[in-house]
Scaffold this motif. Structure first.
Motif: not given
Length: 270
Positions: A211-226, A234-241
């Motif tokens: 799986a690949m995932a695209f996101g921008d917000g803090l509710n995407d953190r676990e998704m990005m890590q998984a 590039d418009n995403g939250h700094p913590e997610l970037k």
């Protein structure tokens, strides 16, 4: 890092607001439509992974899903997963947590909402609530759901200055994720888009590495890590970037199309 140097993804999950969907303009870039059609032609599964409930998907997203054959919806931050029109996995909140949270928000004078499969119910309207929900174009009903109607997530509407006091009164089994200067999600401590994605992948016989995932917000953190490869707008939250395997251009700059090209997932048009 270039994804083309590794295996191609078998499935790609997309957040909606400010990832697939230019929220402030209420539209989807034509390049994004083209990119999803190209993925479909290549046999790569595309899916939605959003904090929105099924009842408040933008019409443009519903049309996009129909046009590109998106059959998988991971909604309400992973708490309600629908596949081919049927519920695949559901993770409702405990009724005791809903009651206690509502009681505490009422005591603090904070408006809150309950998110079900079919509705967003709000306790009452405040400026904070209207500000947050109107930004997303979310329709809601004033009142509370029936006692037997599953609630998958709660929302509350208050500024960051009240974060600490709210977190001290929430049940320990819930966590908060802020998505607007006046809006916060309350969901199960073990709830996330990643949990819903895992349930979907199990159904499809795939793994997180597929799986690949695209996101921008803090509710995407676990998704990005998984997932096997996480792409942040590039418009995403700094913590997610900071968690991204790759940062693509902003949603207003054809970010999905250009990102998929740069990563070698779709070919550059000649």
């Amino acid at each position: 890092m270039r994804f083309m140097q590794k295996q191609q993804p078998k499935i790609i999950f997309f957040d909606i607001d400010d990832t697939l969907y230019i929220k402030d303009e209420r539209r989807i870039a034509e390049s994004t439509r083209n990119a999803l059609q190209m993925l479909k032609e290549q046999g790569i599964i595309t899916a939605i992974a959003t904090g929105r409930g099924p009842s408040v998907l933008p019409e443009a997203i519903k049309q996009l899903m129909a046009e590109t054959g998106m059959e998988l919806l991971v909604s309400i931050n992973g708490q309600f997963v629908r596949y081919r029109g049927e519920a695949l996995a559901t993770f409702p909140l405990a009724s005791s947590d809903i009651a206690e949270t509502g009681k505490q928000m009422a005591a603090l004078g904070i408006a809150y909402a309950c998110v079900t499969e079919h509705e967003v119910y709000v306790s009452y309207e405040t400026e904070a609530l209207v500000s947050a929900l109107s930004r997303l174009g979310v329709a809601y009903r004033i009142g509370l759901p029936e006692a037997n109607e599953p609630v998958y997530q709660m929302l509350a509407f208050y500024p960051q200055s009240q974060d600490n006091v709210v977190e001290t009164v929430l049940p320990a089994s819930l966590k908060t994720v802020r998505w607007h200067e006046q809006g916060v999600d309350f969901l199960a401590a073990d709830g996330s888009k990643a949990r819903g994605i895992q349930a979907a992948l199990d159904k499809l016989g795939l793994t997180m590495q597929d799986a690949m995932a695209f996101g921008d917000g803090l509710n995407d953190r676990e998704m990005m890590q998984a997932v096997g490869f996480g792409v942040v707008m590039d418009n995403g939250h700094p913590e997610l970037k900071a968690l991204a395997d790759y940062i693509c251009p902003a949603v207003t700059e054809d970010g999905i199309y250009r990102g998929l090209q740069a990563l070698g997932v779709i070919e550059t048009a000649s």
